[in-house]
Scaffold this motif. Structure first.
Motif, PDB file in Angstrom:
ATOM      1  N   VAL A  73       0.861  -1.191   0.000  1.00  0.00           N
ATOM      2  CA  VAL A  73       0.000   0.000   0.000  1.00  0.00           C
ATOM      3  C   VAL A  73       0.893   1.236   0.000  1.00  0.00           C
ATOM      4  CG1 VAL A  73      -1.751   1.290   1.258  1.00  0.00           C
ATOM      5  CG2 VAL A  73      -1.846  -1.219   1.192  1.00  0.00           C
ATOM      6  N   GLN A  74       0.589   2.152  -0.887  1.00  0.00           N
ATOM      7  CA  GLN A  74       1.317   3.419  -0.928  1.00  0.00           C
ATOM      8  C   GLN A  74       0.342   4.561  -0.712  1.00  0.00           C
ATOM      9  OE1 GLN A  74       3.368   3.206  -4.749  1.00  0.00           O
ATOM     10  NE2 GLN A  74       5.242   2.611  -3.692  1.00  0.00           N
ATOM     11  N   LEU A  75       0.793   5.545   0.018  1.00  0.00           N
ATOM     12  CA  LEU A  75      -0.037   6.700   0.334  1.00  0.00           C
ATOM     13  C   LEU A  75       0.652   7.961  -0.175  1.00  0.00           C
ATOM     14  CD1 LEU A  75      -0.886   5.845   4.065  1.00  0.00           C
ATOM     15  CD2 LEU A  75      -2.050   5.081   1.998  1.00  0.00           C
ATOM     16  N   GLN A  76      -0.117   8.841  -0.764  1.00  0.00           N
ATOM     17  CA  GLN A  76       0.415  10.097  -1.293  1.00  0.00           C
ATOM     18  C   GLN A  76      -0.430  11.243  -0.770  1.00  0.00           C
ATOM     19  OE1 GLN A  76       3.151  10.452  -3.427  1.00  0.00           O
ATOM     20  NE2 GLN A  76       2.922  12.656  -3.149  1.00  0.00           N
ATOM     21  N   ALA A  77       0.154  12.009   0.138  1.00  0.00           N
ATOM     22  CA  ALA A  77      -0.543  13.152   0.732  1.00  0.00           C
ATOM     23  C   ALA A  77      -0.228  14.419  -0.039  1.00  0.00           C
ATOM     24  CB  ALA A  77      -0.150  13.305   2.196  1.00  0.00           C
ATOM     25  N   SER A  78      -1.219  15.298  -0.110  1.00  0.00           N
ATOM     26  CA  SER A  78      -1.030  16.575  -0.791  1.00  0.00           C
ATOM     27  C   SER A  78      -2.009  17.592  -0.228  1.00  0.00           C
ATOM     28  CB  SER A  78      -1.243  16.418  -2.294  1.00  0.00           C
ATOM     29  OG  SER A  78      -2.555  15.978  -2.573  1.00  0.00           O
ATOM     30  N   GLY A  79      -1.805  18.852  -0.591  1.00  0.00           N
ATOM     31  CA  GLY A  79      -2.753  19.891  -0.240  1.00  0.00           C
ATOM     32  C   GLY A  79      -2.303  20.868   0.825  1.00  0.00           C
ATOM     33  N   GLY A  80      -1.147  20.649   1.395  1.00  0.00           N
ATOM     34  CA  GLY A  80      -0.671  21.563   2.414  1.00  0.00           C
ATOM     35  C   GLY A  80      -0.294  22.913   1.828  1.00  0.00           C
ATOM     36  N   GLY A  81       0.000  23.845   2.717  1.00  0.00           N
ATOM     37  CA  GLY A  81       0.394  25.175   2.263  1.00  0.00           C
ATOM     38  C   GLY A  81       0.428  26.158   3.402  1.00  0.00           C
ATOM     39  N   LEU A  82       0.537  27.418   3.020  1.00  0.00           N
ATOM     40  CA  LEU A  82       0.569  28.522   3.978  1.00  0.00           C
ATOM     41  C   LEU A  82      -0.778  29.233   3.942  1.00  0.00           C
ATOM     42  CD1 LEU A  82       2.052  30.513   5.876  1.00  0.00           C
ATOM     43  CD2 LEU A  82       2.829  31.709   3.806  1.00  0.00           C
ATOM     44  N   VAL A  83      -1.371  29.420   5.103  1.00  0.00           N
ATOM     45  CA  VAL A  83      -2.675  30.059   5.179  1.00  0.00           C
ATOM     46  C   VAL A  83      -2.725  30.934   6.420  1.00  0.00           C
ATOM     47  CG1 VAL A  83      -3.694  28.129   6.457  1.00  0.00           C
ATOM     48  CG2 VAL A  83      -5.165  29.603   5.066  1.00  0.00           C
ATOM     49  N   GLN A  84      -3.515  31.976   6.367  1.00  0.00           N
ATOM     50  CA  GLN A  84      -3.672  32.837   7.537  1.00  0.00           C
ATOM     51  C   GLN A  84      -4.615  32.193   8.539  1.00  0.00           C
ATOM     52  OE1 GLN A  84      -4.938  36.669   6.054  1.00  0.00           O
ATOM     53  NE2 GLN A  84      -2.819  37.396   5.959  1.00  0.00           N
ATOM     54  N   ALA A  85      -4.459  32.583   9.773  1.00  0.00           N
ATOM     55  CA  ALA A  85      -5.355  32.099  10.818  1.00  0.00           C
ATOM     56  C   ALA A  85      -6.798  32.415  10.445  1.00  0.00           C
ATOM     57  CB  ALA A  85      -5.001  32.735  12.152  1.00  0.00           C
ATOM     58  N   GLY A  86      -7.666  31.448  10.679  1.00  0.00           N
ATOM     59  CA  GLY A  86      -9.060  31.580  10.292  1.00  0.00           C
ATOM     60  C   GLY A  86      -9.361  31.041   8.907  1.00  0.00           C
ATOM     61  N   GLY A  87      -8.327  30.740   8.160  1.00  0.00           N
ATOM     62  CA  GLY A  87      -8.495  30.229   6.809  1.00  0.00           C
ATOM     63  C   GLY A  87      -8.729  28.733   6.768  1.00  0.00           C
ATOM     64  N   TYR A  88      -8.638  28.179   5.576  1.00  0.00           N
ATOM     65  CA  TYR A  88      -8.924  26.753   5.422  1.00  0.00           C
ATOM     66  C   TYR A  88      -7.988  26.125   4.390  1.00  0.00           C
ATOM     67  CZ  TYR A  88     -11.278  28.269   1.158  1.00  0.00           C
ATOM     68  OH  TYR A  88     -11.560  28.815  -0.070  1.00  0.00           O
ATOM     69  N   LEU A  89      -7.869  24.825   4.515  1.00  0.00           N
ATOM     70  CA  LEU A  89      -7.136  24.002   3.568  1.00  0.00           C
ATOM     71  C   LEU A  89      -7.813  22.648   3.478  1.00  0.00           C
ATOM     72  CD1 LEU A  89      -3.359  24.560   4.537  1.00  0.00           C
ATOM     73  CD2 LEU A  89      -4.436  25.236   2.386  1.00  0.00           C
ATOM     74  N   ARG A  90      -7.633  21.969   2.378  1.00  0.00           N
ATOM     75  CA  ARG A  90      -8.094  20.591   2.242  1.00  0.00           C
ATOM     76  C   ARG A  90      -6.926  19.706   1.859  1.00  0.00           C
ATOM     77  NH1 ARG A  90     -12.515  17.455  -1.567  1.00  0.00           N
ATOM     78  NH2 ARG A  90     -10.892  17.707  -3.141  1.00  0.00           N
ATOM     79  N   LEU A  91      -6.670  18.738   2.665  1.00  0.00           N
ATOM     80  CA  LEU A  91      -5.624  17.767   2.397  1.00  0.00           C
ATOM     81  C   LEU A  91      -6.234  16.537   1.737  1.00  0.00           C
ATOM     82  CD1 LEU A  91      -3.589  17.871   5.736  1.00  0.00           C
ATOM     83  CD2 LEU A  91      -3.453  19.391   3.753  1.00  0.00           C
ATOM     84  N   SER A  92      -5.461  15.928   0.867  1.00  0.00           N
ATOM     85  CA  SER A  92      -5.876  14.696   0.214  1.00  0.00           C
ATOM     86  C   SER A  92      -4.841  13.622   0.463  1.00  0.00           C
ATOM     87  CB  SER A  92      -6.020  14.909  -1.294  1.00  0.00           C
ATOM     88  OG  SER A  92      -6.963  15.902  -1.599  1.00  0.00           O
ATOM     89  N   CYS A  93      -5.302  12.393   0.504  1.00  0.00           N
ATOM     90  CA  CYS A  93      -4.395  11.254   0.627  1.00  0.00           C
ATOM     91  C   CYS A  93      -4.880  10.179  -0.330  1.00  0.00           C
ATOM     92  CB  CYS A  93      -4.353  10.739   2.053  1.00  0.00           C
ATOM     93  SG  CYS A  93      -3.280   9.288   2.273  1.00  0.00           S
ATOM     94  N   ALA A  94      -4.144   9.998  -1.391  1.00  0.00           N
ATOM     95  CA  ALA A  94      -4.485   8.983  -2.380  1.00  0.00           C
ATOM     96  C   ALA A  94      -3.759   7.683  -2.051  1.00  0.00           C
ATOM     97  CB  ALA A  94      -4.086   9.461  -3.773  1.00  0.00           C
ATOM     98  N   THR A  95      -4.475   6.592  -2.110  1.00  0.00           N
ATOM     99  CA  THR A  95      -3.882   5.293  -1.798  1.00  0.00           C
ATOM    100  C   THR A  95      -3.787   4.440  -3.052  1.00  0.00           C
ATOM    101  OG1 THR A  95      -5.954   4.154  -1.314  1.00  0.00           O
ATOM    102  CG2 THR A  95      -4.964   5.427   0.467  1.00  0.00           C
ATOM    103  N   SER A  96      -2.811   3.588  -3.069  1.00  0.00           N
ATOM    104  CA  SER A  96      -2.690   2.602  -4.140  1.00  0.00           C
ATOM    105  C   SER A  96      -2.284   1.290  -3.516  1.00  0.00           C
ATOM    106  CB  SER A  96      -1.658   3.055  -5.179  1.00  0.00           C
ATOM    107  OG  SER A  96      -0.390   3.213  -4.587  1.00  0.00           O
ATOM    108  N   GLY A  97      -2.619   0.217  -4.192  1.00  0.00           N
ATOM    109  CA  GLY A  97      -2.341  -1.091  -3.634  1.00  0.00           C
ATOM    110  C   GLY A  97      -3.583  -1.692  -3.013  1.00  0.00           C
ATOM    111  N   ARG A  98      -3.413  -2.837  -2.423  1.00  0.00           N
ATOM    112  CA  ARG A  98      -4.545  -3.585  -1.904  1.00  0.00           C
ATOM    113  C   ARG A  98      -4.993  -3.038  -0.550  1.00  0.00           C
ATOM    114  NH1 ARG A  98      -4.730 -10.180  -1.373  1.00  0.00           N
ATOM    115  NH2 ARG A  98      -6.884 -10.348  -0.624  1.00  0.00           N
TER     116      ARG A  98
END
Length: 125
Positions: A1-26
């Motif tokens: 199983v492999q996991l690939q995280a993405s979506g991080g960044g720099l944001v001001q307080a009160g803001g938002y972000l969405r992280l994703s984690c794509a999986t591959s394998g069984r």
């Protein structure tokens, strides 16, 4: 199983972000997918976890009401929507996958067999 995280960044307080984690394998519907985070000089901390098969997600207390967890089983991807971000949310965020976990063991990073590479989230105050 492999996991690939993405979506991080720099944001001001009160803001938002969405992280994703794509999986591959069984994977299995009973497998647990979780998000952890690690701030500089601190131990890795559980954020949220849930099984692929569904059911309610378990959240760490400090993110309840601000973070939401979702999954797209067809895409084998899980998401972490982070709203009302605070400076104390600054950390490297990791997704993790584990099998055979019971509810009480979700927060234990040692119970997870697979980890993504981490994505940096920085919240400026």
């Amino acid at each position: 199983v492999q996991l690939q995280a993405s979506g991080g960044g720099l944001v001001q307080a009160g803001g938002y972000l969405r992280l994703s984690c794509a999986t591959s394998g069984r994977t299995s519907s009973s497998d647990v997918m979780s998000w952890f985070r690690q701030a500089p000089g601190k131990e890795r901390e559980f954020v949220v976890g849930s099984r692929w098969s569904g059911g309610s997600a378990r959240f760490e207390d400090s993110v309840k009401g601000r973070f939401t967890f979702s999954r797209d089983n067809a895409k084998k991807t899980v998401y972490l929507q982070m709203n009302s971000l605070k400076s104390e949310d600054t950390a490297v965020y990791y997704c993790a996958a584990g099998s055979g976990l019971i509810a009480s063991s979700l927060p234990d990073p040692g119970e997870y067999s697979y980890w993504g590479q981490g994505t940096q989230v920085t919240v400026s105050s």
